[in-house]
Every structure is written in structure tokens, then in C-alpha cells.
Design a protein around this motif. Structure first.
Motif, PDB file in Angstrom:
ATOM      1  N   SER A  95       8.637  12.065  -8.278  1.00  0.00           N
ATOM      2  CA  SER A  95       9.961  12.544  -8.692  1.00  0.00           C
ATOM      3  C   SER A  95      11.028  11.481  -8.510  1.00  0.00           C
ATOM      4  CB  SER A  95      10.333  13.795  -7.900  1.00  0.00           C
ATOM      5  OG  SER A  95      10.309  13.526  -6.505  1.00  0.00           O
ATOM      6  N   ALA A  96      10.699  10.419  -7.760  1.00  0.00           N
ATOM      7  CA  ALA A  96      11.632   9.306  -7.578  1.00  0.00           C
ATOM      8  C   ALA A  96      11.294   8.130  -8.488  1.00  0.00           C
ATOM      9  CB  ALA A  96      11.621   8.854  -6.113  1.00  0.00           C
ATOM     10  N   GLY A  97      10.317   8.328  -9.377  1.00  0.00           N
ATOM     11  CA  GLY A  97       9.941   7.261 -10.295  1.00  0.00           C
ATOM     12  C   GLY A  97       8.530   6.747 -10.033  1.00  0.00           C
ATOM     13  N   ARG A  98       8.150   5.702 -10.765  1.00  0.00           N
ATOM     14  CA  ARG A  98       6.832   5.099 -10.625  1.00  0.00           C
ATOM     15  C   ARG A  98       6.807   4.153  -9.426  1.00  0.00           C
ATOM     16  NH1 ARG A  98       5.488   1.564 -13.777  1.00  0.00           N
ATOM     17  NH2 ARG A  98       3.260   1.850 -14.211  1.00  0.00           N
ATOM     18  N   LEU A  99       5.724   4.232  -8.645  1.00  0.00           N
ATOM     19  CA  LEU A  99       5.540   3.320  -7.521  1.00  0.00           C
ATOM     20  C   LEU A  99       4.270   2.519  -7.769  1.00  0.00           C
ATOM     21  CD1 LEU A  99       6.233   5.746  -4.521  1.00  0.00           C
ATOM     22  CD2 LEU A  99       7.863   4.231  -5.669  1.00  0.00           C
ATOM     23  N   THR A 100       4.376   1.218  -7.697  1.00  0.00           N
ATOM     24  CA  THR A 100       3.208   0.364  -7.902  1.00  0.00           C
ATOM     25  C   THR A 100       2.807  -0.280  -6.578  1.00  0.00           C
ATOM     26  OG1 THR A 100       4.606  -1.522  -8.494  1.00  0.00           O
ATOM     27  CG2 THR A 100       3.813  -0.116 -10.287  1.00  0.00           C
ATOM     28  N   ALA A 101       1.504  -0.540  -6.438  1.00  0.00           N
ATOM     29  CA  ALA A 101       0.999  -1.122  -5.200  1.00  0.00           C
ATOM     30  C   ALA A 101      -0.339  -1.791  -5.458  1.00  0.00           C
ATOM     31  CB  ALA A 101       0.850  -0.029  -4.139  1.00  0.00           C
ATOM     32  N   ASP A 102      -0.858  -2.431  -4.421  1.00  0.00           N
ATOM     33  CA  ASP A 102      -2.180  -3.060  -4.502  1.00  0.00           C
ATOM     34  C   ASP A 102      -3.281  -2.085  -4.108  1.00  0.00           C
ATOM     35  OD1 ASP A 102      -1.217  -5.806  -5.093  1.00  0.00           O
ATOM     36  OD2 ASP A 102      -0.309  -5.601  -3.107  1.00  0.00           O
ATOM     37  N   ALA A 103      -2.882  -1.000  -3.406  1.00  0.00           N
ATOM     38  CA  ALA A 103      -3.852   0.027  -3.011  1.00  0.00           C
ATOM     39  C   ALA A 103      -3.119   1.341  -2.810  1.00  0.00           C
ATOM     40  CB  ALA A 103      -4.581  -0.384  -1.729  1.00  0.00           C
ATOM     41  N   TYR A 104      -3.850   2.430  -3.046  1.00  0.00           N
ATOM     42  CA  TYR A 104      -3.286   3.779  -2.926  1.00  0.00           C
ATOM     43  C   TYR A 104      -4.245   4.616  -2.076  1.00  0.00           C
ATOM     44  CZ  TYR A 104      -0.785   2.031  -7.028  1.00  0.00           C
ATOM     45  OH  TYR A 104      -0.038   1.258  -7.897  1.00  0.00           O
ATOM     46  N   ARG A 153       6.322  15.375  -0.150  1.00  0.00           N
ATOM     47  CA  ARG A 153       7.296  16.287  -0.754  1.00  0.00           C
ATOM     48  C   ARG A 153       8.156  17.019   0.267  1.00  0.00           C
ATOM     49  NH1 ARG A 153       3.156  21.008  -2.917  1.00  0.00           N
ATOM     50  NH2 ARG A 153       2.362  21.649  -0.879  1.00  0.00           N
ATOM     51  N   GLN A 154       7.740  17.035   1.532  1.00  0.00           N
ATOM     52  CA  GLN A 154       8.464  17.779   2.553  1.00  0.00           C
ATOM     53  C   GLN A 154       9.664  16.996   3.099  1.00  0.00           C
ATOM     54  OE1 GLN A 154       7.960  20.888   3.254  1.00  0.00           O
ATOM     55  NE2 GLN A 154       6.040  21.162   2.140  1.00  0.00           N
ATOM     56  N   ASP A 155      10.533  17.707   3.843  1.00  0.00           N
ATOM     57  CA  ASP A 155      11.693  17.059   4.455  1.00  0.00           C
ATOM     58  C   ASP A 155      11.288  16.105   5.570  1.00  0.00           C
ATOM     59  OD1 ASP A 155      13.391  18.482   2.796  1.00  0.00           O
ATOM     60  OD2 ASP A 155      13.743  20.076   4.258  1.00  0.00           O
ATOM     61  N   ASN A 215      10.898  14.240   0.644  1.00  0.00           N
ATOM     62  CA  ASN A 215      11.476  15.025  -0.454  1.00  0.00           C
ATOM     63  C   ASN A 215      11.126  14.420  -1.815  1.00  0.00           C
ATOM     64  OD1 ASN A 215      13.061  17.037   1.085  1.00  0.00           O
ATOM     65  ND2 ASN A 215      14.136  15.224   1.818  1.00  0.00           N
ATOM     66  N   THR A 216       9.917  13.896  -1.910  1.00  0.00           N
ATOM     67  CA  THR A 216       9.476  13.210  -3.128  1.00  0.00           C
ATOM     68  C   THR A 216       8.169  13.823  -3.615  1.00  0.00           C
ATOM     69  OG1 THR A 216      10.500  11.140  -2.350  1.00  0.00           O
ATOM     70  CG2 THR A 216       8.881  10.978  -4.136  1.00  0.00           C
ATOM     71  N   ASP A 217       8.197  14.445  -4.763  1.00  0.00           N
ATOM     72  CA  ASP A 217       6.993  15.060  -5.327  1.00  0.00           C
ATOM     73  C   ASP A 217       6.049  13.985  -5.864  1.00  0.00           C
ATOM     74  OD1 ASP A 217       7.854  17.615  -4.791  1.00  0.00           O
ATOM     75  OD2 ASP A 217       8.795  17.879  -6.765  1.00  0.00           O
ATOM     76  N   ILE A 232       0.836  -1.202   0.000  1.00  0.00           N
ATOM     77  CA  ILE A 232       0.000   0.000   0.000  1.00  0.00           C
ATOM     78  C   ILE A 232       0.868   1.248   0.000  1.00  0.00           C
ATOM     79  CG2 ILE A 232      -1.789   1.297   1.234  1.00  0.00           C
ATOM     80  CD1 ILE A 232      -2.756  -1.342   2.408  1.00  0.00           C
ATOM     81  N   VAL A 233       0.515   2.200  -0.838  1.00  0.00           N
ATOM     82  CA  VAL A 233       1.189   3.493  -0.863  1.00  0.00           C
ATOM     83  C   VAL A 233       0.247   4.542  -0.283  1.00  0.00           C
ATOM     84  CG1 VAL A 233       2.140   5.315  -2.314  1.00  0.00           C
ATOM     85  CG2 VAL A 233       2.677   2.932  -2.827  1.00  0.00           C
ATOM     86  N   VAL A 234       0.731   5.249   0.733  1.00  0.00           N
ATOM     87  CA  VAL A 234      -0.034   6.340   1.348  1.00  0.00           C
ATOM     88  C   VAL A 234       0.569   7.654   0.860  1.00  0.00           C
ATOM     89  CG1 VAL A 234      -0.667   7.485   3.505  1.00  0.00           C
ATOM     90  CG2 VAL A 234      -0.628   4.973   3.378  1.00  0.00           C
ATOM     91  N   LEU A 235      -0.262   8.507   0.279  1.00  0.00           N
ATOM     92  CA  LEU A 235       0.197   9.760  -0.311  1.00  0.00           C
ATOM     93  C   LEU A 235      -0.079  10.912   0.647  1.00  0.00           C
ATOM     94  CD1 LEU A 235      -1.176   9.048  -3.896  1.00  0.00           C
ATOM     95  CD2 LEU A 235       1.143   8.652  -3.028  1.00  0.00           C
ATOM     96  N   GLY A 236       0.978  11.394   1.301  1.00  0.00           N
ATOM     97  CA  GLY A 236       0.859  12.470   2.274  1.00  0.00           C
ATOM     98  C   GLY A 236       1.339  12.032   3.643  1.00  0.00           C
TER      99      GLY A 236
END
Length: 418
Positions: free
Chosen positions: A241-250, A31-33, A222-224, A3-7
Motif C-alpha cells: 500500500s506504500a508502493g513497490r519495494l525492491t530488494a535482493d531477497a524477500y 499491516r499492523q500498527d 500500517n502497510t498492506d 532484504i525485505v522481511v514480510l511480517g
């Protein structure tokens, strides 16, 4: 599942915690430090499980017109932000300013807040975090007797949702907040929420992030976050900004920026970046400082106690994504803390901050599945992101896991807007 959590604000980190605890491989992207470096950085510091009210309420349109003429207005509208998008969102909000809508929205919010209180208590048993916390309640302080006498509908909602509260007189306000004796002529009474708490949201989020790392959660800072790739109504990857991320859920936990990410998917998420301000004052006289949280009903400003600081949060500005700090916006916070707790904090050396509160027209957050496969949301909490964080995250994890949820999910997903 992967799972990728955005934020990586309090909602993102909390979501990561419950998802990881239920056995998933979780990555948090921001995206933050560091974590909690945007909206979760300087909020009012209230865990206001009981003091939970929709912004859209009966009478608000007329009050808003009056506030625009006031120097210490709780809500401001920036002329530079007025465009079709802003106007459309404001019209949606005004549409929620009816008695029926207010009752429905308040009950939905209280459902999440009360559940979140229980989840916070459970979390403390397994993951103790120091965040300048206090558990001495919130007092909604009334300066006007007529206003205090008109809260019957709110009291009915609180009783309906089982939220502990009490109407307290002038003397009892001072019993709970002794420093108010210095300004006894300023108020008439209050509404007490004994189960509410206080603390530093950023410290809490940082502590929970450390606990997440200890159980295997990966943080990509630090990843947009640039886009969500989708095909056949299903998310294929998140482009960063670090490339494509694949997952089963976002899981989208990007606050005010969530609508920008999901709009290309055909999801028009009505979350607006309501700008909020805060001051953080070093305490210079303990005897004059608040013990917990006092919410000034007249000015909609909260004065909250940390260990050796006072946090003052207030003023909502409709200003789109403008993050500029305007000195004139300090006035409401400075006035209230100086008026109710004179001499308690060092106003001259206060840290002045602003952030974007992700506000929905009905003030109810967006939690759960979306029409797009593999995509979930936990966003749009407005001023109550920290208050609702644990309940929202645990609810989200149960939805992802397709488990029975502890509370009803009725009216909480993005489907109510589609």
C-alpha cells in the motif's frame, strides 16, 4: 544485500535481527500498527524446547472423533469452515498420523527447538530483553496412570535428540509446583522438561524490535502487503500500500497468510490457520499460582506464569480465518486453570483472545529457499513459533548468507511439499 522481511511477528522480527547482524540492510513490512499484534500477541507463553510434539500422531483420528462429542474438547471443527481446502488439509494431516511419520516429524521439530534454545541463550548475552521470563521448566501433567505409562515412544525421541527430561512422580510435581498440593488428587505424575522457559512473547518481540531498530532495521508498519511481482521465476518486487519495494531477497514470515501470498507464484504451501484461544488472568493469590508452566496432558491446555499474570492457552479450532471470539471457547481454559490452580487468578476479569496458528500437516515449519529465485520462507510453526523463533531465524540467515548451517536443513524447506 538489501532484504525485505514480510511480517512483523516474532518470526519476522527475529529473522530481521539475524539478517541485520550479518550485515544486511533490512526492512520489515507489516499491516499492523505495532509488532507482534497478531498471532504473537497472546500465545500460551511457553518456550517449550522439550515439550515439542507433532499434532498429527498415531491414534489422533480416533481421538478426534471422541473429542467432537466432548464439551471441553482440545480440538474443534467449525462447520462453517468445512470446504474443499479445509478437507484437503485435514486429509494431509491424517496422512501424517502413522508411527513412522510421527517419529520423523518429532525429530525434525526437536532439532529446531533444541537449536533455538541454544540461540536464545546466545541472544541473552548480547541483547538482554525483559519479557516476564522464567526458567523453571515445563511439567506435562498426567491425570491418568495408563496414559503416563504409554509415553515410551516420546521418551525414545527425546533421548535420541538429546533433550533433557525426567519422568517425575506425584510428590516431585508438587516440589516443582507447590500450588499443586491444593489439588493433589487431580494428577498422578508428570514429565519434566527442566530447560523449558516461560514469558510474554509480545514483550519479547517488542524488545527485539527495539534492538533491531538500534542496528538499522527499518520498520514499515500500517502497510498492506498485496502481491509479489515475479518474472522468469524470480521476484522483482513486493507490491504494498506504500508502493513497490525492491530488494535482493524477500523473506515471507506472514504466518497463516503466507500461502495466500505465494500461491500466485505456483507454490501451494499447506499452512492452515488453526485458531487458538487464550486467557490472561491477573494473579490474586500468589500462593495458589503456578511457578512456571504446567501442561495438562488430558485437555492440551497450558497454564503459564508471567510476573503478575497467568496465561492459559488451549483449544484448537479448525475455523479458517474466522477471528470471532466465542464465549463457549473459554470453557477449556477456564476449567483447567480453575481445576489445577483454584483461586490463583481473577477468571472474571481475564482477557480473552484468539489468534491463528500457522499449522502445517506435519507440524514442521517451512524454513529456507523456495523454487522462486530471491524468495525465502520462515513460516508454518503452528503453536511453536516463539519456541522455534531464534533457531529458525538464525538458520534462515545462514541459508540466505549461503553459510554452513549449525543444524541439518533436511526436511525443513517447502520442497518437501512440491
Amino acid at each position: 544485500m538489501k532484504i525485505v522481511v514480510l511480517g512483523a511477528g516474532v518470526l519476522g522480527v527475529s529473522s530481521a535481527w539475524y539478517l541485520a547482524k550479518s550485515g544486511h540492510e533490512v526492512t520489515v513490512v507489516d499491516r499492523q500498527d505495532g509488532v507482534a499484534d497478531e498471532t504473537s500477541y497472546g500465545n500460551a507463553g511457553m518456550l517449550s524446547y522439550g515439550y515439542t510434539n507433532p499434532w498429527a500422531a498415531p491414534g489422533i483420528p480416533f481421538k478426534a472423533i471422541k473429542w467432537m462429542m466432548q464439551d471441553l474438547a482440545p480440538i474443534l471443527v467449525s462447520s462453517s469452515a468445512m470446504n474443499a481446502h479445509t478437507a484437503g488439509w485435514m486429509l494431509k494431516m491424517l496422512g501424517q498420523c502413522t508411527e513412522d511419520a510421527y517419529r520423523v516429524n518429532k525429530n525434525r521439530m526437536l532439532r529446531i527447538s533444541e537449536y533455538s534454545r541454544q540461540c536464545f541463550e546466545d541472544l541473552e548475552q548480547v541483547c538482554p530483553i525483559h519479557y516476564d521470563q522464567r526458567k523453571q521448566g515445563t511439567i506435562e501433567l498426567f491425570r491418568d496412570q495408563q496414559k503416563m505409562d504409554s509415553i515410551g515412544a516420546d521418551l525414545a525421541s527425546l533421548r535420541e535428540c538429546g533433550v533433557e527430561h525426567s519422568v517425575i512422580d506425584h510428590a516431585t510435581c508438587i516440589k516443582f509446583e507447590p500450588a499443586l498440593a491444593n489439588v493433589s488428587e487431580k494428577f498422578v505424575g508428570g514429565l519434566m522438561f527442566p530447560n523449558d522457559g516461560t514469558g510474554d512473547c509480545r514483550k519479547f518481540t517488542q524488545g527485539l524490535a527495539d534492538a533491531c531498530k538500534a542496528i538499522g532495521v527499518k520498520f514499515m508498519m500500517n502497510t498492506d502487503i498485496r502481491a509479489l511481482e515475479h518474472r522468469d521465476n524470480e521476484i522483482q518486487a513486493v507490491v504494498t500500500s506504500a508502493g513497490r519495494l525492491t530488494a535482493d531477497a524477500y523473506v515471507v514470515c506472514m504466518g497463516s497468510y503466507s500461502p495466500l501470498l505465494v500461491k500466485p507464484l505456483g507454490i501451494n504451501l499447506p499452512v492452515y490457520p488453526m485458531k487458538g484461544y487464550s486467557l490472561t488472568l491477573p494473579i490474586i493469590d500468589e500462593s495458589k499460582a503456578p511457578q512456571s508452566t504446567v501442561m495438562d496432558e488430558a485437555f492440551k491446555v497450558a497454564v503459564t506464569r508471567f510476573d503478575n499474570r497467568i496465561r492459559v492457552g488451549g483449544t484448537a479450532e479448525i475455523a479458517s480465518f474466522d477471528l470471532s471470539l466465542k464465549d463457549s471457547r473459554r470453557k477449556p481454559a477456564e476449567f483447567v486453570v480453575s481445576d489445577l490452580f483454584p483461586g490463583a487468578g481473577d477468571v472474571e476479569n481475564a482477557e480473552f483472545w484468539c489468534g491463528l496458528r500457522p499449522m502445517t500437516p506435519d507440524s514442521v515449519p517451512v524454513i529456507g529457499k523456495t523454487p522462486v529465485k530471491k524468495l525465502y520462507m520462515n513460516t508454518g510453526h503452528g503453536t511453536l513459533g516463539w519456541t522455534m523463533s531464534q533457531g529458525s531465524a538464525r538458520l534462515l540467515a545462514d541459508i540466505v548468507n549461503e553459510r554452513a548451517t549449525d543444524i541439518s536443513t533436511e526436511g525443513l524447506s517447502v520442497h518437501r511439499y512440491l
